[in-house]
Design a protein around this motif. Structure first.
Motif, PDB file in Angstrom:
ATOM      1  N   GLU A  48       0.831  -1.201   0.000  1.00 14.49           N
ATOM      2  CA  GLU A  48       0.000   0.000   0.000  1.00 14.49           C
ATOM      3  C   GLU A  48       0.868   1.255   0.000  1.00 14.49           C
ATOM      4  O   GLU A  48       2.005   1.241   0.462  1.00 14.49           O
ATOM      5  CB  GLU A  48      -0.968   0.014   1.184  1.00 14.49           C
ATOM      6  N   SER A  67      -1.174   6.689   8.386  1.00  8.59           N
ATOM      7  CA  SER A  67      -2.056   5.592   8.756  1.00  8.59           C
ATOM      8  C   SER A  67      -1.809   4.438   7.799  1.00  8.59           C
ATOM      9  O   SER A  67      -1.625   4.660   6.599  1.00  8.59           O
ATOM     10  CB  SER A  67      -3.523   6.033   8.657  1.00  8.59           C
ATOM     11  N   VAL A  68      -1.771   3.230   8.335  1.00  3.49           N
ATOM     12  CA  VAL A  68      -1.585   2.032   7.518  1.00  3.49           C
ATOM     13  C   VAL A  68      -2.706   1.054   7.812  1.00  3.49           C
ATOM     14  O   VAL A  68      -3.337   1.118   8.874  1.00  3.49           O
ATOM     15  CB  VAL A  68      -0.205   1.371   7.770  1.00  3.49           C
ATOM     16  N   THR A  69      -2.944   0.150   6.870  1.00  2.29           N
ATOM     17  CA  THR A  69      -3.952  -0.890   7.074  1.00  2.29           C
ATOM     18  C   THR A  69      -3.339  -2.290   7.039  1.00  2.29           C
ATOM     19  O   THR A  69      -4.007  -3.261   7.350  1.00  2.29           O
ATOM     20  CB  THR A  69      -5.069  -0.812   6.011  1.00  2.29           C
ATOM     21  N   LYS A  70      -2.063  -2.385   6.624  1.00  7.10           N
ATOM     22  CA  LYS A  70      -1.388  -3.679   6.540  1.00  7.10           C
ATOM     23  C   LYS A  70      -0.066  -3.602   7.284  1.00  7.10           C
ATOM     24  O   LYS A  70       0.637  -2.597   7.150  1.00  7.10           O
ATOM     25  CB  LYS A  70      -1.126  -4.044   5.077  1.00  7.10           C
ATOM     26  N   LEU A  72      -1.548  -4.425  10.029  1.00  7.29           N
ATOM     27  CA  LEU A  72      -2.657  -4.071  10.922  1.00  7.29           C
ATOM     28  C   LEU A  72      -3.073  -2.637  10.632  1.00  7.29           C
ATOM     29  O   LEU A  72      -2.300  -1.852  10.113  1.00  7.29           O
ATOM     30  CB  LEU A  72      -2.213  -4.137  12.392  1.00  7.29           C
ATOM     31  N   ARG A  73      -4.295  -2.299  11.029  1.00  2.57           N
ATOM     32  CA  ARG A  73      -4.753  -0.912  10.902  1.00  2.57           C
ATOM     33  C   ARG A  73      -4.169  -0.118  12.076  1.00  2.57           C
ATOM     34  O   ARG A  73      -4.497  -0.373  13.230  1.00  2.57           O
ATOM     35  CB  ARG A  73      -6.273  -0.853  10.920  1.00  2.57           C
ATOM     36  N   LEU A  74      -3.239   0.805  11.752  1.00  2.00           N
ATOM     37  CA  LEU A  74      -2.557   1.580  12.787  1.00  2.00           C
ATOM     38  C   LEU A  74      -2.384   3.030  12.360  1.00  2.00           C
ATOM     39  O   LEU A  74      -2.221   3.311  11.171  1.00  2.00           O
ATOM     40  CB  LEU A  74      -1.160   1.003  13.055  1.00  2.00           C
ATOM     41  N   ASN A  75      -2.389   3.915  13.332  1.00  2.00           N
ATOM     42  CA  ASN A  75      -2.003   5.309  13.125  1.00  2.00           C
ATOM     43  C   ASN A  75      -0.609   5.449  13.713  1.00  2.00           C
ATOM     44  O   ASN A  75      -0.411   5.206  14.910  1.00  2.00           O
ATOM     45  CB  ASN A  75      -2.979   6.260  13.817  1.00  2.00           C
TER      46      ASN A  75
END
Length: 114
Positions: A48, A67-70, A72-75
């Motif tokens: 991503e 912010s990432v989603t891979k 895990l979803r994390l800020n």
């Protein structure tokens, strides 16, 4: 601040990052560009591409959020020190412990036309 100091502390360019997390090392590529007097950025990794937010430079210190989603979803909040073509600092995801960040600036051929 001299031009040499500005160039040394500038995060502009493409960086290969390694983030040492509790679940293993994560590789990413971050690019910083100066556009219309403002620093913009994009991070790529884990399939991503995400924009960088709230980029701030204070001397050699550079901070940003993303912010990432891979995987895990994390800020994430980054705080690094830039020295020439290396950077070192931390990334923090909420209340989780900070993860060590190391980076190397990619070198690119000099432009022939201005």
């Amino acid at each position: 601040m001299t031009a040499d100091t500005d160039r040394t502390a500038s995060p502009e360019g493409v960086w290969d990052l390694t983030v040492a997390t509790p679940v293993g090392r994560i590789k990413a590529v971050v690019e910083f560009r100066l556009r219309d007097g403002s620093l913009t950025g994009l991070a790529s990794g884990a399939g991503e591409d995400v924009p960088l937010r709230d980029i701030a430079v204070d001397g050699s210190r550079v901070t940003w959020k993303q912010s990432v989603t891979k995987p895990l979803r994390l800020n994430l909040a980054f705080a690094v020190d830039v020295r020439d073509d290396t950077l070192e600092g931390t990334s923090r995801a909420g209340r989780l412990p900070a993860s060590k960040v190391l980076g190397t600036r990619r070198t690119t051929p000099a432009r022939t036309a201005e």
